[in-house]
Design a protein around this motif. Structure first.
Motif, mmCIF file in Angstrom:
data_model
loop_
_atom_site.group_PDB
_atom_site.id
_atom_site.type_symbol
_atom_site.label_atom_id
_atom_site.label_comp_id
_atom_site.label_asym_id
_atom_site.label_seq_id
_atom_site.Cartn_x
_atom_site.Cartn_y
_atom_site.Cartn_z
ATOM 1 N N ASN A 111 44.726 41.355 40.214
ATOM 2 C CA ASN A 111 45.463 40.212 40.766
ATOM 3 C C ASN A 111 46.716 40.615 41.533
ATOM 4 O O ASN A 111 47.248 39.819 42.295
ATOM 5 N N GLN A 171 41.462 41.999 47.481
ATOM 6 C CA GLN A 171 40.678 41.301 46.452
ATOM 7 C C GLN A 171 39.403 40.721 47.049
ATOM 8 O O GLN A 171 38.318 40.836 46.472
ATOM 9 N N ALA A 172 39.530 40.100 48.226
ATOM 10 C CA ALA A 172 38.375 39.499 48.892
ATOM 11 C C ALA A 172 37.348 40.566 49.267
ATOM 12 O O ALA A 172 36.140 40.355 49.114
ATOM 13 N N ASN A 185 35.535 41.571 46.030
ATOM 14 C CA ASN A 185 34.678 40.473 45.569
ATOM 15 C C ASN A 185 33.457 40.283 46.469
ATOM 16 O O ASN A 185 32.380 39.939 45.997
ATOM 17 N N THR A 186 33.614 40.514 47.774
ATOM 18 C CA THR A 186 32.518 40.337 48.721
ATOM 19 C C THR A 186 31.527 41.492 48.679
ATOM 20 O O THR A 186 30.313 41.282 48.653
ATOM 21 N N PRO A 196 30.606 42.473 44.180
ATOM 22 C CA PRO A 196 30.796 41.360 43.250
ATOM 23 C C PRO A 196 30.443 41.749 41.813
ATOM 24 O O PRO A 196 29.428 42.385 41.566
ATOM 25 N N GLY A 197 31.320 41.400 40.908
ATOM 26 C CA GLY A 197 31.086 41.653 39.499
ATOM 27 C C GLY A 197 31.311 43.088 39.058
ATOM 28 O O GLY A 197 31.186 43.390 37.877
#
Length: 143
Positions: A28, A35-36, A39-40, A43-44
């Motif tokens: 965070n 972060q994006a 995540n893109t 993911p996970g």
């Protein structure tokens, strides 16, 4: 007077070297763009660790994912470098570079991609390193 100035300059430089340690950060605390990106593209995927190079001039972020992917981001969160022995997503590499590699080295895959100020550099699974200028012309090949 010159000695005092020289000593002060050396002390200041030493302080900056000592201060430039990598400090752990949480997911965070990474810039939103970083972060994006994670995540893109992953993911996970769990993060093994994330650090910030606390250089007051131009701090950057380093992230190691649990699957062995290493990612470096600029202070803004923009991708600076990504590497993985198992390959990186081809979608991260500009089409012109991808097409050149497919044409000349069809059996190789990307294991590293770095975005410089004036160039792009890729390392392939066949150990070749290819550097492109901003117009996507090959300017150096190293094995």
């Amino acid at each position: 007077m010159k000695k005092i100035f020289a000593i002060a300059a050396i002390a200041l430089a030493s302080l900056q070297i000592i201060k430039a340690d990598d400090k752990p950060v949480t997911f965070n605390q990474l810039p939103a763009e970083a972060q994006a990106f994670i995540n893109t593209n992953y993911p996970g995927e769990k993060i093994s660790y994330a650090t910030v190079d606390d250089d007051f001039i131009r701090p950057d972020y380093n992230v190691m994912l649990a699957n062995g992917v290493k990612v470096q981001f600029e202070n803004s969160g923009a991708l600076e470098k990504i590497e993985s022995r198992n390959g990186i997503p081809e979608g991260l590499v500009p089409v012109q570079i991808k097409d050149y590699v497919k044409m000349h080295y069809p059996d190789a895959f990307f294991v590293e991609y770095e975005i410089g100020r004036k160039s792009y550099e890729v390392k392939l699974s066949n150990r070749l390193e290819i550097k492109f200028n901003r117009s996507f012309n090959v300017i150096e090949i190293d094995d």
